[in-house]
Design a protein around this motif. Structure first.
Motif, mmCIF file in Angstrom:
data_model
loop_
_atom_site.group_PDB
_atom_site.id
_atom_site.type_symbol
_atom_site.label_atom_id
_atom_site.label_comp_id
_atom_site.label_asym_id
_atom_site.label_seq_id
_atom_site.Cartn_x
_atom_site.Cartn_y
_atom_site.Cartn_z
ATOM 1 N N GLY A 1 0.807 -1.215 0.000
ATOM 2 C CA GLY A 1 0.000 0.000 0.000
ATOM 3 C C GLY A 1 0.840 1.263 0.000
ATOM 4 N N MET A 2 0.233 2.338 -0.496
ATOM 5 C CA MET A 2 0.902 3.631 -0.612
ATOM 6 C C MET A 2 1.537 4.074 0.697
ATOM 7 N N GLY A 3 2.733 4.647 0.587
ATOM 8 C CA GLY A 3 3.401 5.224 1.734
ATOM 9 C C GLY A 3 3.994 4.225 2.709
ATOM 10 N N SER A 4 3.998 2.962 2.368
ATOM 11 C CA SER A 4 4.540 1.947 3.282
ATOM 12 C C SER A 4 6.062 1.933 3.247
ATOM 13 N N ILE A 5 6.640 1.465 4.354
ATOM 14 C CA ILE A 5 8.084 1.330 4.490
ATOM 15 C C ILE A 5 8.370 -0.112 4.887
ATOM 16 N N ILE A 6 9.278 -0.747 4.141
ATOM 17 C CA ILE A 6 9.710 -2.107 4.473
ATOM 18 C C ILE A 6 11.213 -2.052 4.709
ATOM 19 N N MET A 7 11.624 -2.396 5.919
ATOM 20 C CA MET A 7 13.016 -2.217 6.330
ATOM 21 C C MET A 7 13.868 -3.472 6.136
ATOM 22 N N ASP A 8 15.142 -3.309 6.435
ATOM 23 C CA ASP A 8 16.185 -4.308 6.245
ATOM 24 C C ASP A 8 15.802 -5.686 6.791
ATOM 25 N N ARG A 9 16.087 -6.701 5.963
ATOM 26 C CA ARG A 9 15.931 -8.114 6.312
ATOM 27 C C ARG A 9 14.487 -8.544 6.568
ATOM 28 N N ALA A 10 13.546 -7.675 6.286
ATOM 29 C CA ALA A 10 12.141 -8.087 6.380
ATOM 30 C C ALA A 10 11.840 -9.033 5.223
ATOM 31 N N VAL A 11 10.911 -9.959 5.464
ATOM 32 C CA VAL A 11 10.487 -10.905 4.435
ATOM 33 C C VAL A 11 8.967 -10.907 4.409
ATOM 34 N N ILE A 12 8.413 -10.634 3.218
ATOM 35 C CA ILE A 12 6.962 -10.622 3.029
ATOM 36 C C ILE A 12 6.612 -11.847 2.195
ATOM 37 N N GLY A 13 5.806 -12.750 2.760
ATOM 38 C CA GLY A 13 5.395 -13.958 2.052
ATOM 39 C C GLY A 13 4.526 -13.646 0.845
ATOM 40 N N SER A 14 4.524 -14.539 -0.116
ATOM 41 C CA SER A 14 3.734 -14.378 -1.348
ATOM 42 C C SER A 14 2.249 -14.218 -1.034
ATOM 43 N N SER B 1 1.951 1.489 6.249
ATOM 44 C CA SER B 1 2.436 0.516 7.226
ATOM 45 C C SER B 1 3.960 0.583 7.325
ATOM 46 N N LEU B 2 4.476 0.257 8.495
ATOM 47 C CA LEU B 2 5.913 0.187 8.727
ATOM 48 C C LEU B 2 6.276 -1.241 9.093
ATOM 49 N N ILE B 3 7.002 -1.912 8.185
ATOM 50 C CA ILE B 3 7.506 -3.251 8.441
ATOM 51 C C ILE B 3 8.906 -3.068 9.037
ATOM 52 N N THR B 4 9.077 -3.396 10.283
ATOM 53 C CA THR B 4 10.333 -3.145 10.973
ATOM 54 C C THR B 4 11.410 -4.156 10.578
ATOM 55 N N LYS B 5 12.639 -3.800 10.897
ATOM 56 C CA LYS B 5 13.816 -4.589 10.547
ATOM 57 C C LYS B 5 13.674 -6.041 11.008
ATOM 58 N N GLY B 6 13.912 -6.954 10.056
ATOM 59 C CA GLY B 6 13.946 -8.376 10.362
ATOM 60 C C GLY B 6 12.604 -9.061 10.528
ATOM 61 N N LYS B 7 11.510 -8.330 10.379
ATOM 62 C CA LYS B 7 10.175 -8.915 10.567
ATOM 63 C C LYS B 7 9.846 -9.832 9.387
ATOM 64 N N THR B 8 9.254 -10.979 9.667
ATOM 65 C CA THR B 8 8.869 -11.938 8.636
ATOM 66 C C THR B 8 7.373 -12.210 8.752
ATOM 67 N N PHE B 9 6.706 -12.192 7.584
ATOM 68 C CA PHE B 9 5.273 -12.495 7.533
ATOM 69 C C PHE B 9 5.058 -13.677 6.602
ATOM 70 N N PRO B 10 4.146 -14.594 6.969
ATOM 71 C CA PRO B 10 3.896 -15.767 6.133
ATOM 72 C C PRO B 10 3.096 -15.385 4.873
ATOM 73 N N PRO B 11 3.040 -16.287 3.904
ATOM 74 C CA PRO B 11 2.205 -16.064 2.727
ATOM 75 C C PRO B 11 0.743 -15.812 3.119
ATOM 76 N N ARG B 12 0.051 -15.091 2.228
ATOM 77 C CA ARG B 12 -1.399 -14.864 2.331
ATOM 78 C C ARG B 12 -1.787 -14.002 3.536
ATOM 79 N N SER B 13 -0.892 -13.068 3.901
ATOM 80 C CA SER B 13 -1.114 -12.238 5.087
ATOM 81 C C SER B 13 -1.706 -10.876 4.728
#
Length: 182
Positions: free
Chosen positions: A104-117, A125-137
């Motif tokens: 989404g617009m204006g989001s930030i995804i930081m170092d070593r974060a992983v976003i599942g398919s 949204s702010l995805i902080t450093k190293g955060k991992t989310f599973p697929p379909r989230s």
């Protein structure tokens, strides 16, 4: 008006001849952009100290910045999967985004974060450093949290969005003949 395609050290951007690169974008260094990707007005993709890979059919919308980190334990690059939509004015830094993700617009995804398919990240949204989310989230917030699993309809919308941007970029071809780089 043409995009700035800038080699850095011994690395030159590798852009597929069927990618759409809009004016006023800057693409620097170790960057690979696959076919039917679009990089929209004013975006900056800077692969100066590590690599950036954007897979087929993905779109990077206006004023988005994508950057890397120095290699550390094999990390620091950016990997963006197939048919990903990255909304306006996002910051994507040294992270991994799976296939068919909507950021989404204006989001930030930081170092070593992983976003599942097959995931959706809500605007700002702010995805902080190293955060991992599973697929379909469904991911939202500051800091971002897993809200719930996506429905089949929401997952289908992600592909619809990516295909919409492929079609929209093609509509610009007659107005901007330099969209495809030689």
């Amino acid at each position: 008006m043409r995009p700035l395609i800038i080699p850095f050290k011994d690395k030159t951007p590798n852009i597929h001849k069927q990618a759409f690169i809009f004016p006023q974008t800057s693409i620097i260094g170790d960057v690979r952009i696959e076919k039917e990707c679009s990089v929209w007005f004013g975006s900056v993709i800077r692969g100066d100290v590590n690599a950036i890979f954007i897979d087929e059919g993905s779109n990077i919308q206006e004023l988005t910045n994508i950057h890397v980190d120095y290699p550390n334990e094999g990390k620091g690059e950016v990997r963006i999967g197939k048919f990903v939509t990255i909304g306006h004015r996002c910051i994507i830094h040294a992270c991994e985004i799976g296939d068919r993700v909507l950021v989404g617009m204006g989001s930030i995804i930081m170092d070593r974060a992983v976003i599942g398919s097959e995931s959706i990240i809500g605007a700002n949204s702010l995805i902080t450093k190293g955060k991992t989310f599973p697929p379909r989230s469904l991911i939202m917030g500051n800091p971002a949290k897993l809200i719930r699993e996506l429905s089949e309809e929401e997952i289908a919308f992600i592909t619809t969005s990516a295909n919409h941007y492929i079609s929209l970029a093609r509509e610009y071809e007659s107005s901007i003949p330099s969209l495809h780089l030689p």
